[in-house]
Design a protein around this motif. Structure first.
Motif, PDB file in Angstrom:
ATOM      1  N   ILE A  61       0.840  -1.193   0.000  1.00 33.63           N
ATOM      2  CA  ILE A  61       0.000   0.000   0.000  1.00 33.63           C
ATOM      3  C   ILE A  61       0.878   1.247   0.000  1.00 33.63           C
TER       4      ILE A  61
ATOM      5  N   LEU B 138      -9.382   1.414  -1.173  1.00 39.06           N
ATOM      6  CA  LEU B 138      -8.334   2.301  -0.672  1.00 39.06           C
ATOM      7  C   LEU B 138      -8.689   3.769  -0.908  1.00 39.06           C
TER       8      LEU B 138
ATOM      9  N   GLY C 220      -2.723   0.646  -4.212  1.00 40.87           N
ATOM     10  CA  GLY C 220      -2.142  -0.686  -4.122  1.00 40.87           C
ATOM     11  C   GLY C 220      -1.108  -0.902  -5.214  1.00 40.87           C
TER      12      GLY C 220
END
Length: 816
Positions: A60, A258, A281
């Protein structure tokens, strides 16, 4: 039929030895460079391939429109939120740097660096344990898992499992080495070894000596030895987060989750600069070539491969153009062969296939020579580059890579031979049988274009190489504004600086000793902010150097107003020295006006300006052009280095005495030192490596272009042998004949310089404008490059034309 093509191809290669050598050698040199890049890419492709879930693992990243580049790090709470709130995430884990210091067992003391990790680490990554249980190894507080190398060095033949060791944190930089000497040791207590990583040749972007259980941090929080980041979303640069997606989940699912999470956590932040933060990601397969801010190690980013690939492609294109050029030139000598074959019923496709087979055969021969060049010269030279100590390339071997090379050679043979094959196969049998010389007429224009193109590229490389080398010499000879000669920087490694200073001061030849936290202009920068005491103005950012009262004396930095920092214990921590840039930025006309002024920091400390020093370069040259404000202040707990000034005729002998004194104070840590001037020169070794690479490419480009020119000159001489003989019989002087034979080729060289000289000046000026502390770039550098190219071209052409002009006319006419 194929056997016949093979025989004809071999016969033609042996018959035209000079042309064959030029083509084979030129292609081999170019292919060897491309093969090196292929090996580099193959090596990077091996990274992180041993993980069974590699296709579902993502790192991440933290990004923002305000960042120049995304961060490989992310906030500590992120992993837990993803694990519990997002069903598409099968598992997540942290990797948190912060373990860097001395581990001690019995009489042995070693440095170790690594991460805090949790038990989920082994559920995400497939690092095997040769000893220990993956499920419980990182569960309990004060548990550590060691690398097999560290375990062997620490315990020898003893079983490491269950052993208890002590650890003292020294804040050693990790995972990237920023050149810091660390801090004074802080005891973290005893730890039990619960696992040893298997001794396997893992190719991973994650390197470590130790994994310390994340549960240990809770104790360190309560003892105020670490900052508690458990619920801190603002601190995103000291933690790595990895997730494993569920088999039914997709990358799009992860990115969408995300994005929404980033908006939810940061849209209402008090700090406006953090409201644009988002998470992204990064697939495991992209990490090896996707270098980001705060990454886990030094790697060559994708841009580096694009750059090297482009350079090798340019060289390869030059070699292919060479092949096309010489093949078309030689077509006139094979026109009768083509005519006879067509008269006997050969179709155009048969001829194309024949000439392509010859081209492929030539390429395969070049592949064999390219492999020798790669193994004997190119690979060892690349491995010895300074940059490779950080990139750690380990080129793979095996049938797979050999098949790639063969496929590459076949492709080059087809590409290089395609155009000449169609040109020669298109000849009309009636015309070529009537007059051999007419077959190649009209193609000289194309050959000139190809030849000119090669020399244009060569001159671009030559000028760029000269310019970058001049820039490197400029950095090496740069006047920093402080002394570096005969100064030794000794890394304290957490040892009390006063003890070491006392021991070293008695060594004959030592004239001055000072201390600092980082090496000026060494590549590491620290900053803090100041504003006038009691003011409501914005804080001004200053560069920060933690030094003692002897620092400016040791480095011969001129004090232009006020006085030096006071000695320890006399209010040292309340005073600062500033540079001239700080005087200008804070609005004072004269340096003396700033002396005695009071300033406050963001954390409430009050500092008084004791003096002003002359500006000196305290940041690395490639990072700063104009010198920025600097404040120097004393801090006993932050010193990482001693600066020892020597005045001795035997410097290395004096260093040996310094080493003996160090060992008397600290017999455990090794004596780590570097001469200051060599240390600063090393900061620019990467530029020298670029010079070496570009210089080598320039050499290859010029070599291939000159080989092509040599082939064209040889062909021109052979084609006009009878004419040369007749002119000599009629009384023509040798020089006039040489000029006649050289005229077309010299014109090509002049046209090349006319195109490439202004182009190289313009293109190099584009990138040079973005480089701090740059050299002056004028047409003088272009003139030198042009002179080198013209000289090499003249020597190449003259080697053939002068020889032909001196040939006995009887021999020339007899040949005809």
């Amino acid at each position: 039929m194929f056997r016949n093509y093979l025989k004809v191809g071999l016969r033609n290669i042996l018959k035209y030895k000079a042309f064959s050598f030029i083509n084979v050698f030129g292609l081999a040199v170019a292919m060897s460079v491309c093969m090196l890049v292929i090996l580099m890419l193959a090596d990077q492709h091996r990274y992180d391939q041993f993980h069974s879930k590699k296709d579902r693992i993502y790192r991440i990243l933290t990004d923002s429109e305000d960042f120049r580049q995304a961060y490989a790090t992310s906030p500590f709470p992120l992993a837990e939120v993803l694990r519990t709130e997002y069903p598409a995430v099968e598992q997540s884990t942290h990797l948190m740097p912060g373990v860097g210091g001395d581990v001690e067992y019995g009489q042995k003391l070693l440095e170790m660096r690594g991460y805090f990790a949790e038990k989920q680490f082994f559920e995400v990554f497939d690092f095997d344990l040769q000893k220990g249980n993956k499920i419980s190894a990182l569960s309990a507080p004060n548990s550590i898992v060691l690398s097999s190398e560290l375990a062997a060095n620490l315990f020898g033949q003893e079983d490491a499992l269950g052993k208890v060791v002590s650890f003292a944190d020294r804040q050693l930089p990790f995972p990237l080495d920023h050149g810091s000497g660390g801090a004074a040791p802080v005891e973290w207590g005893n730890f039990t070894v619960t696992g040893v990583i298997a001794d396997e040749p893992y190719r991973s972007h994650i390197h470590f000596d130790v994994l310390m259980s994340m549960a240990t941090r809770q104790r360190l929080y309560t003892e105020s030895k670490l900052e508690n980041l458990t619920d801190n979303w603002e601190h995103y640069w000291q933690n790595y987060t990895y997730v494993v997606m569920d088999e039914s989940g997709t990358e799009a699912d992860l990115q969408a989750g995300l994005q929404s999470l980033g908006v939810r956590m940061y849209k209402n932040m008090e700090d406006e600069g953090k409201r644009n933060i988002i998470f992204k990601g990064q697939p495991m397969a992209d990490i090896a070539m996707g270098l980001e801010n705060n990454d886990t190690n030094y790697r060559l980013p994708a841009f580096g491969y694009y750059f090297l690939g482009l350079l090798s492609l340019v060289v390869l294109v030059c070699a292919c153009l060479n092949y096309m050029n010489l093949s078309i030139a030689r077509a006139t000598t094979r026109a009768r062969e083509i005519g006879v074959r067509k008269t006997n019923g050969a179709h155009r496709g048969n001829l194309v296939f024949q000439f392509l087979s010859e081209s492929v055969l030539m390429s395969l021969l070049s592949l064999a020579f390219a492999w020798l060049i790669l193994i004997l010269f190119l690979k060892p030279a690349f491995m010895n580059l300074w940059l490779n100590q950080h990139f750690s390339f380990d080129f793979p071997t095996g049938w797979g890579i050999y098949l790639i090379f063969v496929g590459f050679a076949l492709a080059i043979g087809i590409v290089a031979g395609l155009y000449p094959a169609f040109v020669m196969a298109s000849y009309q049998p009636v015309k070529v049988l009537k007059a051999n010389a007419t077959a190649g007429r009209g193609k000289m224009g194309l050959r000139k274009v190809l030849g000119v193109s090669q020399f244009v590229v060569s001159l671009l490389f030559i000028v760029t190489s000269i310019l970058i080398f001049r820039q490197f010499k400029h950095y090496i000879n740069f006047e920093y504004g402080f002394a570096t000669e005969n100064i030794v920087n000794i890394e304290l490694q957490g040892v009390d600086d006063e003890l070491v200073r006392t021991a070293l001061s008695s060594v004959p030849g030592v004239t001055s000793i000072s201390a600092c936290d980082i090496i000026p202009a060494g590549g590491t920068n620290n900053n803090f902010t100041l504003r006038k005491l009691g003011s409501e103005d914005e804080y001004t950012q200053f560069g920060s150097l933690r030094t003692d009262e002897h620092f400016i004396e040791t480095l011969d930095i001129k004090l232009i107003a006020g006085k030096p920092l006071p000695p320890h214990g006399q209010g040292t921590d309340k005073h600062i020295l500033v540079n001239e840039a700080a005087v200008r930025v804070m609005g004072f006309e004269h340096p003396a006006d700033m002396v005695g002024q009071l300033y406050e920091t963001e954390w409430g400390n009050t500092l008084e300006v004791a003096g002003v020093v002359k500006d000196f370069q305290f940041k690395i040259l490639v990072n700063e052009d104009k010198i920025s404000p600097l404040a120097m202040r004393s801090d006993l707990e932050q010193y990482g280095f001693l600066n020892v000034k020597l005045s001795s005729d035997d410097l290395m002998g004096t260093v040996e005495v310094l080493k003996a004194k160090w060992e008397s104070v600290d017999p455990v840590h090794p004596f780590k030192y570097r001469f200051f001037d060599e240390q600063l020169a090393a900061t620019h070794q990467a530029i020298f490596d670029i010079v070496s690479i570009l210089g080598f490419i320039a050499f290859l480009s010029v070599l291939i272009a000159c080989l092509g020119l040599l082939g064209m000159a040889t062909y021109s001489v052979e084609r006009r042998t009878k004419e040369v003989g007749i002119r000599k019989v009629m009384g023509a002087p040798e020089l006039a004949i040489a000029l006649l034979l050289s005229k077309e080729l010299l014109l090509m060289l002049i046209i090349s310089v006319g195109i490439a000289a202004p182009a190289s000046y313009f293109l190099n000026n584009l990138w040079l404008q973005y480089l701090p502390n740059r050299v002056e770039f004028g047409f003088g550098t272009v003139f030198i490059g042009s002179g080198i190219l013209l000289l090499l071209g003249l020597l190449t052409i003259g080697s053939q034309t002068l020889r032909a002009s001196r040939t006995n006319p009887v021999e020339a006419l007899r040949m005809e």
